[in-house]
Design a protein around this motif. Structure first.
Motif, PDB file in Angstrom:
ATOM      1  N   THR A 134       0.916  -1.325   0.081  1.00  0.00           N
ATOM      2  CA  THR A 134       0.032   0.079  -0.054  1.00  0.00           C
ATOM      3  C   THR A 134       0.888   1.245   0.061  1.00  0.00           C
ATOM      4  N   THR A 141       0.216   4.186  -3.720  1.00  0.00           N
ATOM      5  CA  THR A 141      -0.191   5.955  -3.925  1.00  0.00           C
ATOM      6  C   THR A 141       0.446   6.404  -4.938  1.00  0.00           C
ATOM      7  N   VAL A 190      -6.468   3.452  -0.814  1.00  0.00           N
ATOM      8  CA  VAL A 190      -5.233   2.648  -0.206  1.00  0.00           C
ATOM      9  C   VAL A 190      -4.897   3.173   1.065  1.00  0.00           C
TER      10      VAL A 190
END
Lengths: 165, 349
Positions: free
Chosen positions: B88, B92, B126
């Motif tokens: 994660t 982004t 996210v």
């Protein structure tokens, strides 16, 4: 291309949904459910509903399931401490589950002859169009459902407050 | 997609990925140097000139250490935890516009991996998945300190996500778009959003600190109470991933702050310099990285200046101060927008 994506996603979502029921550890069930939500978000994207997909992930996978996981982690359930279910409860669960299946099958069967009323529009799920529809055509239902959420929020606060006194 | 487009995209994706990893790597070095400066020490200076090879040495050390998976841990989830944290953290950067565009052989290439029209929501999605990395790792360790750390982390992140989302709403109301690129383009020159949304910026900044688990919000890994927090049981590169993910998150949040409130690749007088399109774009990117580095430094500055909160203070700040302020900010923005819109309408008629 999108057909392959659909079948992979459909397989994954059904598989993970079944894992929710079949896995032995409650935490694994919750994690499968989270994965299932992700595959459903994938379906939304295939249907050009990007906004819905993002909100689905933020609200369901990001907030509600975190609370689920929270509770289950704190309860620390496992096979030994699992409460034994009575057979009456099991029978009731089977009957109600079967009835639900019956309803779902009959509903799905009746959609066979339905025709699509409008040509698929690739822009239909974009934020702009969604906002126009929500705040223009469906203004009242939207506001009413917002009120419903507010009531639920106040109710939850009230229940939480009671314990403190 | 044409071959040239595809090659540019692949190179660009690898470039963004590599740059964020290298910056995260050297953030660890910078953090130790900054800490040393604040505490009147010298900091790492053994490996290479000025200790510049220290991050590499740390990395090698992390990889060489023995991997320990506790006997009572849930093995699969124990490995899944740091994997999600790292994944994660790296996801982004996809929606961040790193520069305007380059013209190569008469073709325009946008310096962004993909411009989703719901960019901000993607970032929030996210970020909200990022909680699972910590929660799963903390629970799977089968250690009460880890579990406590994980619970703290997740409740903190959920609480501050709310205030963060609400501080963004005012910004979205102003710019009328959720795409990060369009938000950046709506603040040309020095018309940065921070000047019109100072309260929103402050709220967003505080929430960014809380979301990245940085001091003063680093209660999940509060060593005086919880040993090491959620990563108590972790060793070797799995621990490395958790720590590294924090530095990537810091870089990405700095980039998002810069894009939303500080004009991204815009800079005063940049377009009136009379430079060629490509040179302007590259200069814009360099300036954007300058702003990002300032915010990374700001993260460190705060860490070595302010002591951490108590847990009840943290929750009170989140729910009773930040969220009402965010709502106030939304209301003020709405009133001002309405007023401006009315004024605009009457002046036209």
């Amino acid at each position: 291309m999108s057909k392959i994506a659909f079948f992979v996603l459909a397989f994954l979502s059904i598989f993970s949904a079944m894992m929710v029921v079949f896995s032995r550890k409650p935490v694994h069930s919750v994690l499968s459910l989270i994965f299932c939500f992700f595959t459903i978000a994938g379906h939304y994207i295939l249907l050009n509903a990007q906004f819905l997909a993002a909100v689905h992930i933020i609200v369901y996978a990001g907030a509600i399931m975190v609370l689920f996981l929270f509770v289950i982690m704190l309860l620390n359930l496992n096979a030994e401490s699992e409460p034994h279910k009575t057979s009456a409860g099991k029978i009731a669960a089977v009957v109600s589950g079967g009835l639900l299946l019956l309803v779902l099958v009959s509903v799905l069967k009746s959609t066979d002859g339905l025709q699509l009323s409008a040509a698929p529009d690739s822009q239909v799920g974009m934020v702009k169009n969604l906002g126009m529809v929500l705040y223009d055509k469906y203004m009242l239902p939207f506001e009413v459902s917002a009120l419903l959420f507010l009531t639920a929020m106040i109710g939850a606060t009230m229940i939480g407050k009671k314990e403190l006194d | 997609m044409e071959t040239a487009d595809l090659i540019f995209k692949i190179v660009f994706v690898l470039g963004v990925f590599g740059v964020s990893l290298v910056i995260a790597m050297y953030s660890t070095y910078a953090e130790r140097k900054v800490a040393a400066f604040f505490q009147d020490r010298i900091g790492p200076n053994r490996a290479g000139p000025f200790g510049l090879l220290q991050p590499l040495a740390d990395g090698v050390k992390m990889f060489m250490k023995e991997e320990i998976i506790p006997t009572h841990a849930d093995k699969a989830l124990f490995i899944l935890g740091p994997s999600i944290a790292m994944l994660t953290a790296c996801m982004t950067s996809v929606v961040i516009p790193w520069g305007s565009s380059l013209i190569i052989n008469g073709k325009e290439y946008v310096m962004q991996i993909t411009d989703v029209n719901i960019g901000i929501l993607y970032v929030f999605g996210v970020v909200s998945i990022g909680v699972y990395g910590i929660m799963i790792g903390g629970w799977a360790s089968n250690n009460k300190f880890s579990l406590l750390g994980a619970l703290r982390a997740s409740s903190q992140m959920i609480s501050y996500e709310l205030a963060m989302g609400m501080s963004i709403i005012a910004l979205v109301m102003m710019t009328g778009t959720l795409s990060i690129r369009e938000i950046v383009e709506s603040q040309p020159g020095a018309h940065w959003n921070v000047f019109v949304q100072p309260l929103g910026f402050l709220l967003f900044l505080i929430c960014a600190f809380a979301e990245t688990n940085r001091t003063p919000f680093d209660l999940p890994e509060c060593e005086t109470e919880l040993v090491g927090g959620y990563h108590t049981e972790y060793s070797s590169m799995k621990l490395g991933f958790y720590l590294f993910a924090e530095y990537i998150n810091m870089f990405i949040s700095s980039a998002i702050i810069v894009c939303l409130y500080f004009g991204g690749y815009n800079f005063p007088f940049l377009n009136s310099l009379g430079l060629s399109h490509n040179l302007t774009a590259i200069l814009g990117t360099v300036l954007m990285f300058g702003k990002i580095f300032f915010f990374i430094f700001f993260f460190m500055w705060v860490r070595w200046t302010i002591p951490r909160f108590r847990y009840d203070q943290l929750m009170r700040l989140g729910w009773k101060i930040l969220i009402p302020l965010a709502v106030l900010n939304i209301v003020i923005t709405a009133v001002v927008l309405l007023f401006k819109y009315d004024l605009w309408n009457t002046s036209i008629n």
